[in-house]
Design a protein around this motif. Structure first.
Motif, mmCIF file in Angstrom:
data_model
loop_
_atom_site.group_PDB
_atom_site.id
_atom_site.type_symbol
_atom_site.label_atom_id
_atom_site.label_comp_id
_atom_site.label_asym_id
_atom_site.label_seq_id
_atom_site.Cartn_x
_atom_site.Cartn_y
_atom_site.Cartn_z
ATOM 1 N N ASP A 82 0.834 -1.212 0.000
ATOM 2 C CA ASP A 82 0.000 0.000 0.000
ATOM 3 C C ASP A 82 0.866 1.258 0.000
ATOM 4 O OD1 ASP A 82 -2.279 -1.559 0.001
ATOM 5 O OD2 ASP A 82 -2.605 -1.400 2.162
ATOM 6 N N ALA A 85 2.337 1.762 -3.464
ATOM 7 C CA ALA A 85 1.341 2.320 -4.385
ATOM 8 C C ALA A 85 1.150 3.814 -4.138
ATOM 9 C CB ALA A 85 0.014 1.578 -4.227
ATOM 10 N N ALA A 86 1.076 4.201 -2.873
ATOM 11 C CA ALA A 86 0.875 5.612 -2.549
ATOM 12 C C ALA A 86 2.074 6.455 -2.962
ATOM 13 C CB ALA A 86 0.603 5.767 -1.053
ATOM 14 N N ALA A 110 -2.701 -4.015 -4.408
ATOM 15 C CA ALA A 110 -2.583 -2.736 -3.716
ATOM 16 C C ALA A 110 -2.901 -1.571 -4.646
ATOM 17 C CB ALA A 110 -1.178 -2.579 -3.135
ATOM 18 N N ALA A 113 -6.635 -1.542 -5.344
ATOM 19 C CA ALA A 113 -7.381 -1.040 -4.192
ATOM 20 C C ALA A 113 -7.283 0.473 -4.080
ATOM 21 C CB ALA A 113 -6.870 -1.700 -2.912
ATOM 22 N N ALA A 114 -6.185 1.047 -4.561
ATOM 23 C CA ALA A 114 -6.019 2.505 -4.513
ATOM 24 C C ALA A 114 -6.838 3.213 -5.579
ATOM 25 C CB ALA A 114 -4.539 2.855 -4.670
#
Length: 345
Positions: A82, A85-86, A110, A113-114
């Motif tokens: 996560d 990805a961010a 991930a 989901a973002a």
């Protein structure tokens, strides 16, 4: 070690661009063997480990207690996907040496989901493996555009389809893409070849794109050596299997019982070196190359280097290619690192 994984049956049929002609593998093998066995010391590139039997043996290696890199990389991915990805802010992942994309699913989940994910680009030199893996990903992520590329690291990174071919003229610039190289594969490049490879990676990127790189870190020498010389002898069989590849594909007459596996740590270069040591004076014939190769008793032939890194070296080598490190994640024991670097110019 380079970690290709075994292919699963295809579940969909995504687009595949193949930049390798049908004779590429045979030409590469012949050139590598001709040059490598004429060199002093003799050597063979590790990419020829991975026929079907070699891939099976490597899969077995990754499950051995001594072989920590695969577990450590997965540990970081599961914990930090996560955050990756961010930090990347990307809507496209291009994976170099994608294999069956098994570990990549952690990243794909991930990014999906973002809510920012539109395209996955697996890149590999095996069309069969890539086609099967790309089909599995396309079936698992039906809203994701999957565009595979069959190519060679040293020639075809510029063909990665990171841009949206359907974007209308005058559309705003695309979102950033993230290129990925997992498995510690960068360590198989010699120090002389790494700069050109990293330059090619950077050349395939635009300003704002990122590169996620997996590297094995320098650590206790006994643990390093054990990872490449396990007690069960699986790595020895894996190493010797490259001779079977040459026997089958080039008609060579290597006697596998006349060679022994070795793994040593070169402290000056900070890499593991895998070798095959000739147990006796012998002559090997390679009919496809019209080549005869003499081995002295005790002579060593290098089959792989696997460089181990320190964080400052990772930063320096990426920086020399114009890639600025944004984040670096390690496992709890500091065995392995994933580094996210961004192209800023």
């Amino acid at each position: 070690m380079m970690p290709p994984e075994r292919a699963a049956p295809p579940a969909a049929d995504p687009a595949i661009d193949n930049w390798l002609d049908a004779g590429w593998s045979d030409r590469e093998l012949r050139a590598d063997v001709s040059v490598g066995l004429s060199s002093s010391p003799k050597e063979l590139p590790p990419k020829w480990f991975y026929d079907d039997r070699g891939s099976e043996l490597f899969d077995e290696i990754t499950r051995l207690d001594e072989y920590y890199p695969t577990r450590r990389e997965r540990e970081i991915l599961e914990r930090e996907a996560d955050a990756i990805a961010a930090a990347a802010g990307a809507d496209c992942i291009a994976e170099l040496g994608s294999g069956t994309s098994t570990k990549t699913r952690i990243l794909l989940d991930a990014f999906a989901a973002a809510g920012q994910f539109r395209r996955y680009v697996p890149f590999d030199n095996s069309e069969a493996t890539l086609r099967n893996a790309a089909g599995e990903v396309a079936a698992a992520y039906p809203d994701l555009a999957v565009q595979g590329v069959v190519g060679d690291f040293e020639h075809h990174l510029g063909h990665l389809p990171l841009d949206d071919a359907d974007a209308p003229f005058g559309a705003p610039p695309r979102a950033p893409a993230m290129l990925v190289l997992l498995g510690g594969t960068i360590g198989n490049f010699s120090p002389a070849r790494r700069p050109a490879f990293l330059d090619a990676v950077a050349g395939a990127m635009r300003t704002g794109d990122t590169f996620l790189l997996g590297t094995d870190l320098v650590k206790d020498v006994d643990r390093l050596v054990a990872a490449y010389d396990d007690a069960a002898g699986v790595t020895a069989r894996f190493n010797l299997n490259v001779l079977s590849v040459l026997n089958r594909r080039l008609g060579a007459d290597f006697d596998l019982d006349a060679f022994a596996h070795e793994a040593v740590f070169d402290a000056d270069n900070e890499w593991i070196e895998m070798r095959l040591r000739s147990l006796r004076t012998q002559t090997v014939h390679i009919p496809a190359l019209e080549m005869t190769v003499d081995f002295a008793a005790g002579e060593r032939m290098r089959t792989e280097i696997s460089a181990k890194f320190r964080p400052e070296r990772v930063r320096s080598e990426l920086g020399a290619a114009g890639l600025v490190v944004q984040r670096m994640w390690t496992d709890a024991d500091g065995d392995y690192a994933l580094t996210l670097a961004r192209r800023v110019l």
